[in-house]
Design a protein around this motif. Sequence first.
Motif, PDB file in Angstrom:
ATOM      1  N   MET A  24      82.612  51.354 134.238  1.00 49.72           N
ATOM      2  CA  MET A  24      83.263  50.979 132.978  1.00 49.72           C
ATOM      3  C   MET A  24      83.201  52.107 131.956  1.00 49.72           C
ATOM      4  O   MET A  24      84.142  52.293 131.179  1.00 49.72           O
ATOM      5  CB  MET A  24      82.656  49.684 132.405  1.00 49.72           C
ATOM      6  N   ASP A  25      82.113  52.863 131.942  1.00 45.48           N
ATOM      7  CA  ASP A  25      82.040  54.013 131.028  1.00 45.48           C
ATOM      8  C   ASP A  25      83.175  54.973 131.327  1.00 45.48           C
ATOM      9  O   ASP A  25      83.901  55.422 130.442  1.00 45.48           O
ATOM     10  CB  ASP A  25      80.714  54.774 131.201  1.00 45.48           C
ATOM     11  N   PHE A  27      85.933  54.410 133.113  1.00 43.42           N
ATOM     12  CA  PHE A  27      87.238  53.749 132.994  1.00 43.42           C
ATOM     13  C   PHE A  27      87.694  53.676 131.537  1.00 43.42           C
ATOM     14  O   PHE A  27      88.818  54.045 131.202  1.00 43.42           O
ATOM     15  CB  PHE A  27      87.109  52.342 133.597  1.00 43.42           C
ATOM     16  N   THR A  28      86.810  53.211 130.652  1.00 45.89           N
ATOM     17  CA  THR A  28      87.229  53.014 129.260  1.00 45.89           C
ATOM     18  C   THR A  28      87.399  54.356 128.539  1.00 45.89           C
ATOM     19  O   THR A  28      88.138  54.441 127.565  1.00 45.89           O
ATOM     20  CB  THR A  28      86.237  52.113 128.480  1.00 45.89           C
ATOM     21  N   ASN A  29      86.744  55.389 129.032  1.00 41.35           N
ATOM     22  CA  ASN A  29      86.974  56.721 128.452  1.00 41.35           C
ATOM     23  C   ASN A  29      88.388  57.204 128.732  1.00 41.35           C
ATOM     24  O   ASN A  29      88.990  57.901 127.933  1.00 41.35           O
ATOM     25  CB  ASN A  29      86.012  57.733 129.089  1.00 41.35           C
ATOM     26  N   LEU A  32      92.403  53.107 127.616  1.00 34.16           N
ATOM     27  CA  LEU A  32      92.178  51.991 126.685  1.00 34.16           C
ATOM     28  C   LEU A  32      93.470  51.374 126.188  1.00 34.16           C
ATOM     29  O   LEU A  32      93.474  50.271 125.668  1.00 34.16           O
ATOM     30  CB  LEU A  32      91.321  52.437 125.496  1.00 34.16           C
ATOM     31  N   LEU A  55      82.624  45.163 128.247  1.00 38.92           N
ATOM     32  CA  LEU A  55      84.045  44.921 127.936  1.00 38.92           C
ATOM     33  C   LEU A  55      84.286  44.638 126.453  1.00 38.92           C
ATOM     34  O   LEU A  55      85.439  44.539 126.036  1.00 38.92           O
ATOM     35  CB  LEU A  55      84.582  43.762 128.779  1.00 38.92           C
ATOM     36  N   GLU A  57      85.077  45.045 122.728  1.00 38.55           N
ATOM     37  CA  GLU A  57      85.952  46.021 122.068  1.00 38.55           C
ATOM     38  C   GLU A  57      86.874  46.770 123.026  1.00 38.55           C
ATOM     39  O   GLU A  57      87.291  47.893 122.753  1.00 38.55           O
ATOM     40  CB  GLU A  57      85.128  47.012 121.229  1.00 38.55           C
ATOM     41  N   THR A  58      87.145  46.166 124.159  1.00 36.44           N
ATOM     42  CA  THR A  58      88.186  46.704 125.045  1.00 36.44           C
ATOM     43  C   THR A  58      89.266  45.618 125.164  1.00 36.44           C
ATOM     44  O   THR A  58      89.006  44.451 124.837  1.00 36.44           O
ATOM     45  CB  THR A  58      87.663  46.994 126.474  1.00 36.44           C
ATOM     46  N   TYR A  60      90.278  44.423 127.876  1.00 32.28           N
ATOM     47  CA  TYR A  60      90.170  43.833 129.211  1.00 32.28           C
ATOM     48  C   TYR A  60      89.475  42.480 129.180  1.00 32.28           C
ATOM     49  O   TYR A  60      88.588  42.254 128.374  1.00 32.28           O
ATOM     50  CB  TYR A  60      89.392  44.780 130.138  1.00 32.28           C
TER      51      TYR A  60
END
Length: 258
Positions: A24-25, A27-29, A32, A55, A57-58, A60
């Motif tokens: 997730m680190d 992916f979200t980098n 977004l 998740l 503040e994303t 998803y």
Amino acid sequence: MKNKFYIAANWKMNKTLKECSEYMDYFTNLLLEIPESKVIFCPPFSALFTMKSLLEETPYALGAQNLFWEESGAYTGEISAEMLLSCSVTHVIVGHSERRHLFGETDRMVNKRVLKALSSGLIPILCIGETIEQRKNNETLAVLENQLKIGLESVSGEEINKMIFAYEPVWAIGTGERATPDQIAEAHVSVRNSIAGIKMGNADNIPILYGGSVNSKNVSELLKIKDVNGYLIGGASLNADEFISIIQQIENYIKESK
Ligand code: PGA
């Protein structure tokens, strides 16, 4: 023109807490902004609580891979709707073919799970699909209709409007052998018609996803199939780069076709 796309990642029995965090680190980098799609991560139960924080503040959503229909009690190994809600789960996969074929889940059990999810405010992603024998015997459409009929027993039309469906031919799951565009199109039209018949109303806006060996190489071809509103992705969602490539292709395709 395609509208909103659902992209659900079914991680099955994969990923430890450390692996979820690393994924997730990364992916979200990288990703977004996904205005055209709704991505739903369905990790194993053990990772739901950690994924809830990852998740935040994303854009998803968080999904589970199953739920039990009782509130609580002596049901070793099961998980309740309330437990899922306490981890901020919003979606739940129900009737996945691995549950049906490896663990003996019947359409009646699937129906109880669907009803429990709906009455608890969870969105069920109801999976249906035929085996290779059923396809060879020309039973595909009848099998799908029957799975829907029993799976949706006592579910109101209003509740059906809140659901997501996934057509997943059993023989295409995790095998690398994807259904052809014609097979997928035929199944999706038939599933939509069956849902419309069961709810006695229009099913045009009900999301019906395709699942079974979707990856970054075949998604562009799949996107052209009418009546497919998203994908349920297993193996190819486990690798962040691969999953990002799939999502980006979907986003670009929808933007271009607008
Ligand atoms: P697969 O799995 O993408 O690995 O074929 C799909 C699923 O089981 O939902």
